[in-house]
Scaffold this motif. Structure first.
Motif, short mmCIF file in Angstrom:
data_model
loop_
_atom_site.label_atom_id
_atom_site.label_comp_id
_atom_site.label_asym_id
_atom_site.label_seq_id
_atom_site.Cartn_x
_atom_site.Cartn_y
_atom_site.Cartn_z
N ASP A 1 53.84 36.92 62.66
CA ASP A 1 53.14 36.28 61.56
C ASP A 1 52.75 37.27 60.46
N PHE A 2 52.94 38.55 60.70
CA PHE A 2 52.56 39.56 59.72
C PHE A 2 53.50 39.48 58.52
N ALA A 3 52.94 39.38 57.32
CA ALA A 3 53.76 39.13 56.13
C ALA A 3 53.59 40.19 55.06
N ASN A 4 53.21 41.40 55.43
CA ASN A 4 53.17 42.53 54.51
C ASN A 4 52.40 42.21 53.23
N GLY A 5 53.09 42.24 52.07
CA GLY A 5 52.41 42.02 50.80
C GLY A 5 51.72 40.68 50.70
N ARG A 6 52.30 39.66 51.32
CA ARG A 6 51.66 38.33 51.29
C ARG A 6 50.37 38.33 52.09
N THR A 7 50.37 39.08 53.20
CA THR A 7 49.15 39.20 53.99
C THR A 7 48.04 39.84 53.16
N VAL A 8 48.40 40.86 52.38
CA VAL A 8 47.41 41.52 51.52
C VAL A 8 46.89 40.54 50.47
N ARG A 9 47.80 39.79 49.85
CA ARG A 9 47.37 38.83 48.83
C ARG A 9 46.42 37.79 49.43
N ASN A 10 46.75 37.28 50.59
CA ASN A 10 45.87 36.30 51.23
C ASN A 10 44.49 36.89 51.49
N TYR A 11 44.47 38.13 51.94
CA TYR A 11 43.20 38.80 52.23
C TYR A 11 42.39 38.97 50.95
N PHE A 12 43.05 39.36 49.88
CA PHE A 12 42.39 39.54 48.58
C PHE A 12 41.82 38.22 48.07
N GLU A 13 42.60 37.15 48.19
CA GLU A 13 42.14 35.85 47.69
C GLU A 13 40.93 35.34 48.48
N LYS A 14 40.93 35.60 49.78
CA LYS A 14 39.77 35.21 50.59
C LYS A 14 38.53 36.01 50.18
N ALA A 15 38.73 37.28 49.84
CA ALA A 15 37.61 38.11 49.40
C ALA A 15 37.00 37.56 48.12
N MET A 16 37.85 37.09 47.20
CA MET A 16 37.36 36.51 45.96
C MET A 16 36.53 35.26 46.23
N VAL A 17 37.01 34.43 47.17
CA VAL A 17 36.29 33.21 47.53
C VAL A 17 34.93 33.55 48.14
N HIS A 18 34.90 34.51 49.06
CA HIS A 18 33.65 34.90 49.70
C HIS A 18 32.66 35.46 48.69
N GLN A 19 33.17 36.24 47.74
CA GLN A 19 32.28 36.78 46.72
C GLN A 19 31.70 35.66 45.86
N ALA A 20 32.54 34.69 45.49
CA ALA A 20 32.07 33.57 44.68
C ALA A 20 30.99 32.78 45.41
N ASN A 21 31.19 32.55 46.70
CA ASN A 21 30.18 31.82 47.49
C ASN A 21 28.87 32.61 47.57
N ARG A 22 28.99 33.93 47.68
CA ARG A 22 27.78 34.76 47.74
C ARG A 22 27.02 34.75 46.42
N LEU A 23 27.77 34.90 45.32
CA LEU A 23 27.12 34.97 44.02
C LEU A 23 26.53 33.62 43.59
N ALA A 24 27.08 32.54 44.11
CA ALA A 24 26.58 31.22 43.74
C ALA A 24 25.12 31.03 44.14
N LYS A 25 24.67 31.80 45.10
CA LYS A 25 23.29 31.67 45.58
C LYS A 25 22.32 32.55 44.78
N ALA A 26 22.85 33.42 43.93
CA ALA A 26 21.99 34.34 43.18
C ALA A 26 21.38 33.64 41.98
N SER A 27 20.15 34.00 41.66
CA SER A 27 19.47 33.40 40.50
C SER A 27 19.96 34.00 39.20
N GLU A 28 20.37 35.26 39.25
CA GLU A 28 20.88 35.93 38.06
C GLU A 28 22.07 36.80 38.47
N ILE A 29 23.14 36.73 37.68
CA ILE A 29 24.37 37.46 38.02
C ILE A 29 24.70 38.44 36.91
#
Length: 599
Positions: free
Chosen positions: A445-473
Motif C-alpha cells: 500500500d506504500f505509494a511514495n510521493g502520493r503517501t507524502v501528499r496524503n500525509y501533508f493534506e491531512k496535516a492541513m486539515v488537522h491544523q484547520a480544525n485546531r485553529l478553528a477553536k482559537a479566538s484570534e488567529i
C-alpha cells in the motif's frame, strides 16, 4: 456581448431543452421498462447524468468549468457544485480520453426503440435537438467563445445524426412530436436534415484537426527543461539515464545537421517501479524534452491503460488502438500497467490484438512517436516476453526506486514551502521519524510521493480544525504546522503481532491482482496518477462528489449491466469482453452504486 435579457432567454432555452428530453425519456421509461431494468436505473437518472457528462465534455476544450458554465449546470441540471468542483470532476472523468465523443447516449437509444415501436421518428430527433440546443445555450451563457468547444459540439451532434441515419432515418425529419413536449423546443429548434451529414461530419473533423495542429506549442528551452528534470527530488539513477539518452539524441541531431550517417536511437522506453515514484512526471517531461530536441513534432503526452486500447468486439480493438496512437503522433504515448494487455490472458484475448496493432503503428510512425510502457518490474518482464516484437522495440529500461526517508521528507518540506507552511524543529523531527518508519515498514500500500501528499493534506486539515477553536488567529499561527497537526505513524496489526512485514511489490516481483475489471478502473485512472489531487483535499463533501462521479462513471460502464443479446442496442460504451460471471459481478456492483445514489 450578451445583454441581461439575452442571458435570461439563454438560460430558459437550456431549461426548456432539458425538460423536453425529460418528457421523452419519461415516455420511454413507461413503454420500454426493459431499459431501466437492464441498466438498473431509471432512464431519467441516466439522461440527467448523460447531459452533465456532455457539458463537461464540451468544457474540456476550454480547460476548466468557469463560474458561468458552473452556474448554467446548477440552474439547468441541478447539480449543486462550485466551479472548481466541476473542474475537478471534469479532469477526473477525462471524457475526451474516454472517447465520449464517439458514444451514443442511452437516452437516444431508448428514444430510437420508442420510435420503432410507434412507427415514428420524433423521439429520436428530439433527443438530438436537445443535446444541440443545450450545447448552444451552455456556450452562449458562458459569454466566453471557444472555437474548439463549438467544434466538439458540432462533430458530436453530426455523429449522432449519422448514427440515426444509419438506422434508416434517411429522410428529413419533421417536427410532429407524438411524445408530449413543452412548446419551446419545436419552435426553437430547426428540423434536422440527415442528407449529406457524412460530408459535413468529415469536414468538421478535418477543420478541428487543422485547428489543433495550429495550436502546436513552440519547443521549450532545453536547458530549462533539463533543470526541471534535475531539480526533481531523488531519482538520481533515473536522471542519469535520461541525461544519457538526451546526450545521444543531441549527437544524433548534430550528425544529421553535418551530413553524417544517421544513427538509430530508440525513444521507446520501459519504466519500472512502484506507484508514486514519478513515472508519469518524468514521462511528461521527456515528451517536452523530445520536442525541444526536434525529435518529436509536438511534445504532448497521451496517457492510457488497457481500457483505452482494448474493445469488446472483434476488429474494434485495432481501430481503438489506432485512434489512440494517432492522437499521440508527434508526442509520447504512455501506457500505464501495460502488462494488463497480456497478463493472465490466453492468446485470443483482445489485449494481444492491441499489442500487435501498437507494434504496427510504432513502425509506421517510428520517426514521430515515442511509446513508454510502465508498471511493476516482474509483470513488465512477462509482458515483454509475450511478443517478440516488444523485446526488439523496448530495449531501454529505466527503474524508478522507492524514495528514501530523506527524500520523502524533502518532498514534504517542498510541499510545505510552496503552500506557505513552516515547520518547527519538533515538527521536523516528528515528520522525519514518521517517514523513516513508513519506509522501513512499507508494504504493497506504500505509494511514495502520493503517501507524502496524503500525509501533508491531512496535516492541513488537522491544523484547520485546531485553529478553528482559537479566538484570534495570527499570520504565524496560519503558517505553522505544529506537532499535534502531524499524524503519528500508524502501527498496523501485523506489526503489533510481530508478523513478517511485506516489502514493496517491486521488491517481491509481485503482480497486482489482474483479475480486476480494468475497464472499471479507466475513469479512476487519472485520480491515481502522480500529478493528481487526492480526494481528501477537495474543498467539498467527498461523499457527495463520489456519488456524482460514480453516477457519471456508470455511463461508460453500462455494457456490463445488459445481457449479451441486447448489449449492442442498449449499452453506451462497449467494454472489453468479460465472462458471464464478470457481468453478474459488475451488475451487482452497479446496483450497490445506484442504491448509494438513492440514499
Amino acid at each position: 456581448m450578451i445583454m441581461p435579457n439575452d442571458v435570461d432567454r439563454t438560460l430558459s432555452m437550456g431549461i426548456d431543452a432539458y425538460n423536453a428530453g425529460l418528457s421523452v425519456v419519461g415516455e420511454c421509461d413507461k413503454e420500454l421498462p426493459e431499459f431501466s431494468v437492464q441498466l438498473n436505473t431509471p432512464l431519467s437518472v441516466q439522461y440527467r447524468a448523460e447531459l452533465l457528462s456532455y457539458l463537461l465534455f464540451l468544457a474540456e476544450t476550454h480547460g476548466s468549468v468557469d463560474e458561468r458554465r458552473a452556474e448554467f449546470i446548477r440552474k439547468v441540471l441541478d447539480y449543486d457544485f462550485k466551479s472548481d468542483e466541476f473542474t475537478d470532476l471534469m479532469h477526473r472523468l477525462d471524457l475526451h480520453k474516454q472517447d465520449f465523443g464517439g458514444l451514443i447516449p442511452t437516452s437516444l437509444r431508448a428514444a430510437y426503440q420508442y420510435d420503432l415501436k410507434h412507427g415514428t421518428k420524433n423521439a429520436s430527433e428530439t433527443i438530438i435537438r436537445v443535446l444541440d440546443r443545450l450545447g448552444d445555450a451552455f456556450r452562449l451563457y458562458s459569454m466566453n467563445k471557444d472555437m474548439l468547444e463549438e467544434m466538439d459540439q458540432r462533430i458530436y451532434i453530426l455523429s449522432l445524426t449519422n448514427w440515426l441515419a444509419a438506422q434508416g432515418f434517411s429522410d428529413t425529419l419533421n417536427m410532429a412530436i407524438d411524445v408530449p413536449l413543452p412548446e419551446a423546443i419545436p419552435s426553437a429548434i430547426p428540423s434536422l436534415d440527415l442528407a449529406g451529414t457524412q460530408n459535413q461530419f468529415e469536414k468538421q473533423t478535418e477543420e478541428k484537426r487543422k485547428l489543433e495542429e495550429e495550436q502546436v506549442p513552440e519547443p521549450e528551452d532545453l536547458d530549462t527543461l533539463m533543470k526541471e528534470l534535475n531539480d526533481l527530488t531523488g531519482l538520481e539513477s533515473v536522471k542519469e539515464d535520461v541525461n544519457s539518452l538526451v546526450n545521444l539524441l543531441k549527437i544524433k541531431k548534430l550528425r544529421k545537421e553535418r551530413n553524417f550517417s544517421d544513427i538509430d536511437v530508440s525513444m521507446h522506453l520501459v519504466f519500472t517501479g512502484n506507484p508514486g515514484t514519478g513515472k508519469t512526471t518524468v514521462a511528461r517531461l521527456l515528451a517536452r524534452i523530445y520536442h525541444a530536441l526536434g525529435a518529436l513534432s509536438k511534445g504532448q503526452l497521451i496517457e492510457v491503460d488497457r481500457s483505452e486500447l482494448v474493445s469488446g468486439y472483434v476488429g474494434q480493438t485495432a481501430i481503438k488502438t489506432q485512434e489512440v496512437t494517432n492522437s499521440a503522433k508527434g508526442g509520447v504515448l504512455f501506457i500505464d500497467e501495460a502488462y494488463a494487455l497480456t497478463s493472465g490472458k490466453d492468446k485470443s484475448d483482445f489485449g494481444y490484438e492491441a499489442v500487435n496493432t501498437l507494434l504496427v503503428e510504432m513502425e509506421n510512425n517510428r520517426s514521430d512517436l515515442a511509446v513508454i510502457v510502465a508498471g511493476y518490474p516482474k509483470p513488465m518482464e512477462d509482458f515483454l516476453q509475450s511478443n517478440p516484437g516488444l523485446k526488439s522495440r523496448f530495449n531501454k529500461f529505466i527503474d524508478f526506486p522507492d524514495y528514501t526517508p530523506e527524500e520523502l521528507y524533502s518532498i514534504f518540506e517542498s510541499m510545505c514551502s510552496k503552500s506557505g507552511y513552516t515547520l518547527s524543529e519538533d515538527s521536523k523531527n516528528k515528520v522525519k521519524d514518521v517517514f523513516t518508519r513508513m519506509y522501513e515498514n512499507r508494504d504493497r500500500d506504500f505509494a511514495n510521493g502520493r503517501t507524502v501528499r496524503n500525509y501533508f493534506e491531512k496535516a492541513m486539515v488537522h491544523q484547520a480544525n485546531r485553529l478553528a477553536k482559537a479566538s484570534e488567529i495570527t499570520d504565524e499561527m496560519l503558517a505553522a504546522l505544529e506537532p499535534e497537526d502531524l499524524e503519528d505513524y500508524p502501527v498496523k496489526k501485523s506489526e503489533k503481532k510481530g508478523e513478517k512485514k511485506y516489502k514493496s511489490q517491486s521488491e517481491l516481483g509481485m503482480k497486482p491482482d489482474l483479475n480486476v475489471n480494468h475497464s472499471d478502473q479507466s475513469l479512476d485512472h487519472s485520480m491515481n496518477s502522480d500529478s493528481e489531487i487526492n480526494p481528501s483535499s477537495l474543498p467539498f463533501n467527498p461523499e457527495e462528489f463520489k456519488q456524482v462521479s460514480n453516477e457519471l462513471s456508470a455511463i461508460l460502464a453500462k455494457a456490463k449491466n445488459v445481457s449479451s443479446e441486447t448489449q449492442s442496442d442498449l449499452c453506451v460504451y462497449n467494454e472489453p469482453d468479460e465472462s458471464e460471471e464478470d457481468h453478474r459481478d459488475s451488475s451487482n456492483q452497479s446496483s450497490m452504486e445506484q442504491n448509494d445514489l438513492k440514499k
